[in-house]
Design an enzyme around this catalytic site. Structure first.
Site, PDB file in Angstrom:
ATOM      1  N   ARG A 100       0.984  -1.345   0.008  1.00 16.30           N
ATOM      2  CA  ARG A 100      -0.094   0.007   0.048  1.00 16.30           C
ATOM      3  C   ARG A 100       0.782   1.238   0.084  1.00 16.30           C
ATOM      4  NH1 ARG A 100       0.036   2.820   4.627  1.00 16.30           N
ATOM      5  NH2 ARG A 100       0.149   1.675   6.711  1.00 16.30           N
ATOM      6  N   ASN A 102       2.061   5.077   1.507  1.00 16.86           N
ATOM      7  CA  ASN A 102       2.293   5.506   2.769  1.00 16.86           C
ATOM      8  C   ASN A 102       2.742   7.027   2.640  1.00 16.86           C
ATOM      9  OD1 ASN A 102       2.062   4.783   5.438  1.00 16.86           O
ATOM     10  ND2 ASN A 102       4.232   5.126   5.615  1.00 16.86           N
ATOM     11  N   ASP A 120       2.114  -6.222   5.879  1.00 18.32           N
ATOM     12  CA  ASP A 120       2.933  -7.074   6.932  1.00 18.32           C
ATOM     13  C   ASP A 120       4.126  -6.555   7.230  1.00 18.32           C
ATOM     14  OD1 ASP A 120       4.569  -7.789   4.688  1.00 18.32           O
ATOM     15  OD2 ASP A 120       4.110  -9.894   4.564  1.00 18.32           O
ATOM     16  N   ASP A 196       8.586   8.668  12.619  1.00 18.60           N
ATOM     17  CA  ASP A 196       7.446   8.464  11.500  1.00 18.60           C
ATOM     18  C   ASP A 196       7.415   9.620  10.426  1.00 18.60           C
ATOM     19  OD1 ASP A 196       4.941   8.073  10.331  1.00 18.60           O
ATOM     20  OD2 ASP A 196       4.134   7.067  12.213  1.00 18.60           O
TER      21      ASP A 196
END
Length: 285
Positions: A100, A102, A120, A196
């Site tokens: 996916r 991000n 995962d 992050d």
């Protein structure tokens, strides 16, 4: 000397599963932000308090303003263009099972640097790619685990980048759309969470959101920690300056995986007057 603050406000009280990607849109005077796993694109007008929510057809990792209006979206199956009238078309369609989108960021030249990861979080399963307005794609990094924060120094000569499990913020030399000479900028110590999202301010300082760290840190251009915003919820995902004068620091948070989430987990938070942000370029497409 490092200063600490616990001062923040709740801009939008929400229960986002994975709040992410705060971005100030100067054309509309709104703060854009996402719930990646909730497939929701949010906008917030701080002058009125009004909020809108658009449900996307896929998990959405980032939404950035485009030159001329509309948004570019980093989606599960590629990068798409959302027009002002609501029309949608793919700019680059590349579905990969188990992968996916991000975080993503727009470079000074108007290109989109879009990251991917596997659901995962398999090591090396993600990428960082540079896309131009005509849809051309250049894979910059092809061995990424969780592609996250990306940003540029005020003069555009440095690019900062986070692959979260490395616990590092790395820095590259950046010129003519090329990122070279990768090296560590700062490393987050054990027990302080994982880096992050990030944003760079007008002084060239790098603000880093700490997943499972309950904080946003500011590092000087020399890599020295000088400010910490401490927050009551651990899963802090990203930060960006917004408001008409770009002095308010907006912070996204997540609820995913928390057994007893704090009441503000999943909300959009703001630290008024935290600093001075850089105007962000729009995507040239």
């Amino acid at each position: 000397m490092t200063t600490y603050t616990t001062t923040y406000e709740v801009a939008v009280r929400a229960e986002a599963t994975l709040g992410e990607g705060p971005t100030w849109d100067p054309a509309t005077g709104r703060l854009l932000w996402l719930d990646i796993l909730g497939a929701r694109l949010n906008s917030y007008d701080p002058s009125t308090g009004n909020r809108t929510v658009r449900v996307t057809d896929q998990h959405v990792g980032a939404a950035k303003p485009r030159v001329g209006g509309g948004l570019v979206l980093n989606l599960r199956d590629g990068v798409g263009l959302l027009d002002v009238d609501g029309g949608f078309r793919w700019l680059h369609h590349e579905p990969v099972p188990g992968r996916r989108a991000n975080d993503a960021a727009v470079a000074p030249d108007g290109s989109l640097w879009a990251g991917t990861m596997r659901y995962d979080e398999a090591p090396g399963g993600g990428t960082l790619s540079r896309l131009t307005g005509d849809g051309s794609v250049d894979v910059v990094l092809d061995d990424v685990t969780v592609s996250n924060g990306t940003g540029w120094s005020p003069d555009g000569r440095l690019m900062y980048y986070i692959d979260t499990p490395t616990r590092r913020v790395d820095v590259f030399d950046h010129t003519s759309g090329q990122a070279t000479n990768r090296r560590p900028f700062v490393e987050i110590e054990e027990g302080a969470g994982f880096p992050d999202g990030l944003t760079v301010d007008a002084d060239g300082c790098v603000w880093v959101a700490l997943w499972d760290g309950g904080a946003v840190r500011r590092y000087t251009p020399a890599g020295e920690l000088d400010r910490v915003v401490q927050l009551p919820t651990p899963r802090v995902t990203a930060c960006a300056f917004g408001g008409p004068d770009l002095t308010d620091l907006y912070i996204t948070t997540a609820r995913v995986g928390l057994e007893a989430p704090h009441p503000v987990a999943g909300s959009l938070l703001v630290v008024p007057g935290a600093g001075k942000g850089l105007p962000q370029p729009a995507f040239a497409g």
